[in-house]
Design a protein around this motif. Sequence first.
Motif, PDB file in Angstrom:
ATOM      1  N   UNK A  52     -56.167  40.885  75.004  1.00 34.27           N
ATOM      2  CA  UNK A  52     -55.556  41.590  76.129  1.00 34.27           C
ATOM      3  C   UNK A  52     -54.942  40.648  77.162  1.00 34.27           C
ATOM      4  N   UNK A  53     -55.332  39.368  77.140  1.00 32.37           N
ATOM      5  CA  UNK A  53     -54.725  38.389  78.046  1.00 32.37           C
ATOM      6  C   UNK A  53     -53.286  38.074  77.651  1.00 32.37           C
ATOM      7  N   UNK A  54     -52.986  38.047  76.362  1.00 26.57           N
ATOM      8  CA  UNK A  54     -51.632  37.708  75.912  1.00 26.57           C
ATOM      9  C   UNK A  54     -50.796  38.941  75.586  1.00 26.57           C
ATOM     10  N   UNK A  55     -51.436  40.078  75.428  1.00 26.97           N
ATOM     11  CA  UNK A  55     -50.715  41.271  74.988  1.00 26.97           C
ATOM     12  C   UNK A  55     -49.596  41.714  75.934  1.00 26.97           C
ATOM     13  N   UNK A  56     -49.810  41.750  77.244  1.00 31.10           N
ATOM     14  CA  UNK A  56     -48.699  42.155  78.127  1.00 31.10           C
ATOM     15  C   UNK A  56     -47.484  41.233  77.997  1.00 31.10           C
ATOM     16  N   UNK A  59     -66.347  41.300  72.236  1.00 29.89           N
ATOM     17  CA  UNK A  59     -65.855  41.511  73.609  1.00 29.89           C
ATOM     18  C   UNK A  59     -64.916  40.377  74.030  1.00 29.89           C
ATOM     19  N   UNK A  60     -65.282  39.143  73.707  1.00 30.91           N
ATOM     20  CA  UNK A  60     -64.434  38.002  74.098  1.00 30.91           C
ATOM     21  C   UNK A  60     -63.126  37.989  73.312  1.00 30.91           C
ATOM     22  N   UNK A  61     -63.185  38.341  72.027  1.00 30.80           N
ATOM     23  CA  UNK A  61     -61.955  38.400  71.230  1.00 30.80           C
ATOM     24  C   UNK A  61     -61.019  39.476  71.775  1.00 30.80           C
ATOM     25  N   UNK A  62     -61.591  40.614  72.151  1.00 33.41           N
ATOM     26  CA  UNK A  62     -60.790  41.691  72.725  1.00 33.41           C
ATOM     27  C   UNK A  62     -60.183  41.269  74.055  1.00 33.41           C
ATOM     28  N   UNK A  63     -60.973  40.628  74.887  1.00 31.45           N
ATOM     29  CA  UNK A  63     -60.472  40.154  76.177  1.00 31.45           C
ATOM     30  C   UNK A  63     -59.367  39.124  75.980  1.00 31.45           C
ATOM     31  N   UNK A  64     -59.556  38.232  75.033  1.00 28.93           N
ATOM     32  CA  UNK A  64     -58.558  37.218  74.742  1.00 28.93           C
ATOM     33  C   UNK A  64     -57.254  37.856  74.275  1.00 28.93           C
ATOM     34  N   UNK A 108     -43.495  45.743  64.581  1.00 26.10           N
ATOM     35  CA  UNK A 108     -44.523  44.823  65.058  1.00 26.10           C
ATOM     36  C   UNK A 108     -45.106  45.310  66.390  1.00 26.10           C
ATOM     37  N   UNK A 109     -44.305  45.958  67.214  1.00 24.24           N
ATOM     38  CA  UNK A 109     -44.839  46.543  68.450  1.00 24.24           C
ATOM     39  C   UNK A 109     -45.823  47.662  68.109  1.00 24.24           C
ATOM     40  N   UNK A 110     -45.442  48.533  67.183  1.00 21.60           N
ATOM     41  CA  UNK A 110     -46.350  49.613  66.768  1.00 21.60           C
ATOM     42  C   UNK A 110     -47.650  49.082  66.184  1.00 21.60           C
ATOM     43  N   UNK A 111     -47.551  48.079  65.320  1.00 19.99           N
ATOM     44  CA  UNK A 111     -48.756  47.488  64.733  1.00 19.99           C
ATOM     45  C   UNK A 111     -49.611  46.801  65.794  1.00 19.99           C
ATOM     46  N   UNK A 112     -48.973  46.250  66.809  1.00 24.08           N
ATOM     47  CA  UNK A 112     -49.738  45.597  67.874  1.00 24.08           C
ATOM     48  C   UNK A 112     -50.571  46.608  68.656  1.00 24.08           C
ATOM     49  N   UNK A 113     -50.052  47.821  68.795  1.00 28.88           N
ATOM     50  CA  UNK A 113     -50.831  48.874  69.464  1.00 28.88           C
ATOM     51  C   UNK A 113     -52.048  49.232  68.606  1.00 28.88           C
ATOM     52  N   UNK A 114     -51.846  49.315  67.295  1.00 30.07           N
ATOM     53  CA  UNK A 114     -52.984  49.571  66.401  1.00 30.07           C
ATOM     54  C   UNK A 114     -54.006  48.443  66.484  1.00 30.07           C
ATOM     55  N   UNK A 115     -53.537  47.211  66.612  1.00 31.74           N
ATOM     56  CA  UNK A 115     -54.450  46.077  66.742  1.00 31.74           C
ATOM     57  C   UNK A 115     -55.233  46.163  68.056  1.00 31.74           C
ATOM     58  N   UNK A 121     -43.856  38.145  64.775  1.00 31.58           N
ATOM     59  CA  UNK A 121     -44.711  38.308  63.594  1.00 31.58           C
ATOM     60  C   UNK A 121     -45.760  37.208  63.518  1.00 31.58           C
ATOM     61  N   UNK A 122     -45.401  35.992  63.915  1.00 33.12           N
ATOM     62  CA  UNK A 122     -46.390  34.907  63.950  1.00 33.12           C
ATOM     63  C   UNK A 122     -47.493  35.258  64.932  1.00 33.12           C
ATOM     64  N   UNK A 123     -47.117  35.745  66.117  1.00 33.76           N
ATOM     65  CA  UNK A 123     -48.116  36.155  67.109  1.00 33.76           C
ATOM     66  C   UNK A 123     -49.034  37.218  66.513  1.00 33.76           C
ATOM     67  N   UNK A 124     -48.442  38.244  65.894  1.00 31.88           N
ATOM     68  CA  UNK A 124     -49.238  39.348  65.361  1.00 31.88           C
ATOM     69  C   UNK A 124     -50.193  38.881  64.262  1.00 31.88           C
ATOM     70  N   UNK A 125     -49.684  38.139  63.301  1.00 33.78           N
ATOM     71  CA  UNK A 125     -50.524  37.692  62.181  1.00 33.78           C
ATOM     72  C   UNK A 125     -51.648  36.794  62.687  1.00 33.78           C
ATOM     73  N   UNK A 126     -51.333  35.895  63.605  1.00 33.24           N
ATOM     74  CA  UNK A 126     -52.371  35.027  64.166  1.00 33.24           C
ATOM     75  C   UNK A 126     -53.426  35.838  64.919  1.00 33.24           C
ATOM     76  N   UNK A 127     -52.987  36.845  65.670  1.00 31.52           N
ATOM     77  CA  UNK A 127     -53.960  37.673  66.400  1.00 31.52           C
ATOM     78  C   UNK A 127     -54.835  38.463  65.434  1.00 31.52           C
ATOM     79  N   UNK A 128     -54.277  38.861  64.312  1.00 34.06           N
ATOM     80  CA  UNK A 128     -55.039  39.580  63.289  1.00 34.06           C
ATOM     81  C   UNK A 128     -56.068  38.658  62.633  1.00 34.06           C
TER      82      UNK A 128
END
Length: 137
Positions: free
Chosen positions: A68-72, A61-66, A14-21, A96-103
């Motif tokens: 990046x706000x939670x990613x760290x 742009x806003x989706x990307x910014x949003x 999930x960390x690897x997939x999050x980098x791809x996201x 996984x819930x975080x990742x799927x929701x972000x996707x």
Amino acid sequence: MEPTFLAASPFLPVIGLSVLLLLFHVMLQGMIATKELGTDWNAGPRDDGLEPKSAQAGRAARASSNFRETYPGFIALAFGLILAGDPHGFGLIGAWVWFVCRLVYIPLYLAGIPYIRSLVWLGSVAGIVAMFLVLMF
């Protein structure tokens, strides 16, 4: 020789997939801006202050910014759970819930769908909270 707890962690996919996201967000934003302003703008130094104006470019742009706000926080919690352990798997479920929701959030935001998009965002926050709770308790 790497530590076995790190090599075998179920959090690594999930960390690897999050980098791809993250990369997808950056590329999507760039592709939409380039479509609007052209390849010369994209390849150039962008000194003229010209910014994309379309609704799609703004949403990307806003989706990307949003994201990046939670990613760290997600990354910090994921690695914290790798180090501390996740005895019940609840933290991994949260990841996984975080990742799927972000996707799912991306097309909802690009389509301009209100309320459902906000509920999906809340789902991603619930995933982060689950990870936090496992790490703290």
